[in-house]
Motif scaffolding. Sequence first.
Motif, PDB file in Angstrom:
ATOM      1  N   VAL A 232     -11.190 -22.251  25.767  1.00 34.86           N
ATOM      2  CA  VAL A 232     -12.391 -21.800  25.058  1.00 34.86           C
ATOM      3  C   VAL A 232     -12.247 -22.073  23.560  1.00 34.86           C
ATOM      4  N   ALA A 233     -11.076 -21.762  23.035  1.00 34.66           N
ATOM      5  CA  ALA A 233     -10.877 -21.892  21.599  1.00 34.66           C
ATOM      6  C   ALA A 233     -10.739 -23.335  21.136  1.00 34.66           C
ATOM      7  N   LEU A 291      -4.307 -23.277  16.859  1.00 37.13           N
ATOM      8  CA  LEU A 291      -5.591 -22.566  16.789  1.00 37.13           C
ATOM      9  C   LEU A 291      -6.051 -22.400  15.341  1.00 37.13           C
ATOM     10  N   MET A 292      -5.130 -22.094  14.457  1.00 37.19           N
ATOM     11  CA  MET A 292      -5.494 -21.941  13.040  1.00 37.19           C
ATOM     12  C   MET A 292      -5.984 -23.269  12.460  1.00 37.19           C
ATOM     13  N   LEU A 293      -5.303 -24.353  12.798  1.00 34.07           N
ATOM     14  CA  LEU A 293      -5.719 -25.669  12.299  1.00 34.07           C
ATOM     15  C   LEU A 293      -7.082 -26.073  12.866  1.00 34.07           C
ATOM     16  N   GLN A 294      -7.328 -25.747  14.135  1.00 33.81           N
ATOM     17  CA  GLN A 294      -8.611 -26.094  14.746  1.00 33.81           C
ATOM     18  C   GLN A 294      -9.754 -25.330  14.088  1.00 33.81           C
ATOM     19  N   ALA A 295      -9.537 -24.055  13.788  1.00 31.41           N
ATOM     20  CA  ALA A 295     -10.563 -23.259  13.110  1.00 31.41           C
ATOM     21  C   ALA A 295     -10.894 -23.865  11.747  1.00 31.41           C
ATOM     22  N   VAL A 381     -24.402 -24.031  12.977  1.00 27.87           N
ATOM     23  CA  VAL A 381     -24.170 -22.771  13.689  1.00 27.87           C
ATOM     24  C   VAL A 381     -23.175 -22.974  14.818  1.00 27.87           C
ATOM     25  N   PHE A 382     -23.307 -24.100  15.515  1.00 25.17           N
ATOM     26  CA  PHE A 382     -22.417 -24.360  16.639  1.00 25.17           C
ATOM     27  C   PHE A 382     -20.962 -24.451  16.192  1.00 25.17           C
ATOM     28  N   PHE A 383     -20.663 -25.272  15.207  1.00 27.09           N
ATOM     29  CA  PHE A 383     -19.274 -25.441  14.776  1.00 27.09           C
ATOM     30  C   PHE A 383     -18.727 -24.177  14.122  1.00 27.09           C
ATOM     31  N   VAL A 388     -14.980 -19.468  14.672  1.00 23.89           N
ATOM     32  CA  VAL A 388     -14.740 -18.027  14.778  1.00 23.89           C
ATOM     33  C   VAL A 388     -14.036 -17.705  16.102  1.00 23.89           C
ATOM     34  N   ILE A 389     -14.449 -18.360  17.188  1.00 24.57           N
ATOM     35  CA  ILE A 389     -13.801 -18.147  18.485  1.00 24.57           C
ATOM     36  C   ILE A 389     -12.330 -18.534  18.423  1.00 24.57           C
ATOM     37  N   ALA A 390     -12.021 -19.643  17.763  1.00 21.73           N
ATOM     38  CA  ALA A 390     -10.627 -20.074  17.658  1.00 21.73           C
ATOM     39  C   ALA A 390      -9.777 -19.028  16.943  1.00 21.73           C
ATOM     40  N   LEU A 391     -10.295 -18.491  15.850  1.00 21.69           N
ATOM     41  CA  LEU A 391      -9.548 -17.466  15.116  1.00 21.69           C
ATOM     42  C   LEU A 391      -9.396 -16.184  15.933  1.00 21.69           C
TER      43      LEU A 391
END
Length: 419
Positions: A232-233, A291-295, A381-383, A388-391
């Motif tokens: 998901v993230a 996950l932090m890098l992806q956010a 809005v999508f990105f 936010v989901i990743a974080l």
Amino acid sequence: MADGTPVSANPAAVVFAVGGLYVAQSVIGGVTWTGLPAVLRDQGLSLDNVGLLSLIALPWALKFLWAPMVERYRLPPVGRNRSGVIVAVGGIISIAGLIVVGLLGPSPLAPVLACLTIVALAAATVDIACDGYAVESLPRSQHGWANAAQVGGAYLGSAIGGGLFLLLVAGLGWTDAMWAMAALLAVLGLPFLLRSQAAGASEERAHVPSLAAALRRPEIRRGLLAAALYVVAQKTALMMLGPFLVDAGLDLATLGLLNGAGSMVVGLGAALVGGALVRMLGARAVLVIALMLQALALGTFAARDLLFIDLPLPVLLAVAVASSSGIMALGFVALYAQFMHWSDPRQGGVDFTLFQSMDALVSMAGGVAAGFVAEHLGYGVFFAGAGVIALATIPAIAFVTRRTTPDIPATLEPVGESQ
């Protein structure tokens, strides 16, 4: 062997053989989920319709339902390993499917979806046999090599299916490009078929592979939760990157070069770095870093639309490559290494399939939702939401992958701690 793990006398040959299959499977995935969305958007198809391509992942999401039957056929109570038979039949179906898709053309979408779903069904079944063969044929000390082949093969195949394929479409046309992919599948499958014919004696096997045996183990249940959270993230935003770059003014040929170079150079390099970091820091730390890098990357895309920041196209391209290739490879090396540790060698095809099915199910649902949100609320809005989901996923994934002592069946040697 009845109670242990069959070990290959030549681990390098096993890694080379399964690596070819992993590349082939990722060629199909790259064409389906990277190349085709860009082609369809280039022809003017709406984003919500592009998102429907995620439905082709349905066989990958549901393959756990027939994985025990495949494993019981592959590993009969008495007899030789039948992995080669499964790979040969599935490969023929996949090659024929791509040939038909080449004749159909990219539109209308419905028959292409139907045909590629059949290809996905065959490829998913081959993957069950391939994963099981890798887990059982290599000693546990060599499982890292299989994981490297899996992740590295995925990025090499993605470079071909999402990069080279687009270049061929731009230069030769749809039909010739798709037929070239079909021919490549045949070449990539040959090492495994030759290996399976040359190796393998008749054996007696006491264990009967089953879903019940897998789900009784706490490692499997934790792995399923980890797969769902992480996918998901990390993956929700990926299908929209191609259309996003096309709408930003990128042509298909350049996008093909971007995808190819990103997967070949950045993805493979990040996979190697990820493997080294897992050994130094542990899988959990690498997952959190990814996950932090992806956010951060997703926040860059969101800022372009929400804050009206006029980011140069080269900056967007660099961040896109880092997100879709580098960060993804970094994180999934750690996640797949964890899956290897959690799998039972006597039914590796069942256990690993459960993890991958969760990955595919969440990816499919996320892809459909991604197309809908991006079409109706906009890329910004999508990105931003995906970032936010990743974080928000970081604390949960850190908890699920915490270090514990695994519950190993009495007949198995310890698989090692969660890293």
